[in-house]
Scaffold this active site. Sequence first.
Site, PDB file in Angstrom:
ATOM      1  N   CYS A   1       0.827  -1.320  -0.031  1.00  0.00           N
ATOM      2  CA  CYS A   1       0.076   0.127  -0.053  1.00  0.00           C
ATOM      3  C   CYS A   1       0.807   1.407  -0.173  1.00  0.00           C
ATOM      4  O   CYS A   1       0.565   2.065  -0.800  1.00  0.00           O
ATOM      5  CB  CYS A   1      -0.963  -0.035   1.301  1.00  0.00           C
ATOM      6  SG  CYS A   1      -0.221   0.111   2.822  1.00  0.00           S
TER       7      CYS A   1
ATOM      8  N   HIS B   1      -2.938   1.257   6.592  1.00  0.00           N
ATOM      9  CA  HIS B   1      -3.234   1.272   5.416  1.00  0.00           C
ATOM     10  C   HIS B   1      -3.153   2.634   4.775  1.00  0.00           C
ATOM     11  O   HIS B   1      -3.784   3.408   5.510  1.00  0.00           O
ATOM     12  CB  HIS B   1      -4.389   0.585   4.952  1.00  0.00           C
ATOM     13  CG  HIS B   1      -4.453   0.081   3.628  1.00  0.00           C
ATOM     14  ND1 HIS B   1      -3.704  -0.850   2.908  1.00  0.00           N
ATOM     15  CD2 HIS B   1      -5.648   0.215   2.514  1.00  0.00           C
ATOM     16  CE1 HIS B   1      -4.284  -1.029   1.645  1.00  0.00           C
ATOM     17  NE2 HIS B   1      -5.225  -0.118   1.579  1.00  0.00           N
TER      18      HIS B   1
ATOM     19  N   HIS C   1      -5.360   1.896  -4.532  1.00  0.00           N
ATOM     20  CA  HIS C   1      -4.597   1.043  -3.380  1.00  0.00           C
ATOM     21  C   HIS C   1      -4.310  -0.358  -3.877  1.00  0.00           C
ATOM     22  O   HIS C   1      -4.614  -0.847  -4.611  1.00  0.00           O
ATOM     23  CB  HIS C   1      -5.275   1.221  -2.006  1.00  0.00           C
ATOM     24  CG  HIS C   1      -6.468   0.197  -2.062  1.00  0.00           C
ATOM     25  ND1 HIS C   1      -6.622  -0.616  -0.758  1.00  0.00           N
ATOM     26  CD2 HIS C   1      -7.537  -0.429  -2.825  1.00  0.00           C
ATOM     27  CE1 HIS C   1      -7.719  -1.475  -0.831  1.00  0.00           C
ATOM     28  NE2 HIS C   1      -8.179  -1.188  -2.140  1.00  0.00           N
TER      29      HIS C   1
END
Length: 157
Positions: free
Chosen positions: A71, A121, A133
């Site tokens: 990520c 994240h 993402h």
Amino acid sequence: MTALNRVPSLMARAGTASALTLAAVGGSIVVPGAASEAAAASTAGKALRIAAAKKGSPYQWGATGPHRFDCSGLTLYSFKKAGKKLPRTAAAQYNKTRHISAGNRRAGDLVFFHSGSYVYHVGIYAGQGKIWHAPKTGDVVRLQKIWSRSVWYGRVR
């Protein structure tokens, strides 16, 4: 605030699908007086287009591209190609950005998912409540609806 938000009649004339197509391919609509806003958002817009171009790239923990990403590796890679340097991890990226409210978010801002004060994240806001993402092992870079209310937003300086 995007040009489409500032001039609602453009959205009505263009239609939702056309506006989304413009956003997906990095198109723009020229609005008199919006030049300074466009210049400020150009880096973020470029980073967003770079992330979108990586659609389908496999997730790999610790990878920073150009063919595999985790990520924060995707956000680091996208902004680096757009001319901005970010730290390596999602938490460090959060600490490096200017924190903004959900109401002030715009395409190209970073979206940080958190549990309490722990940031776990990150993705790049694409508009319409969605992010680009690299989700998790076994998945690929993709556009996805934000699935949680436990998010913070940051603008790369």
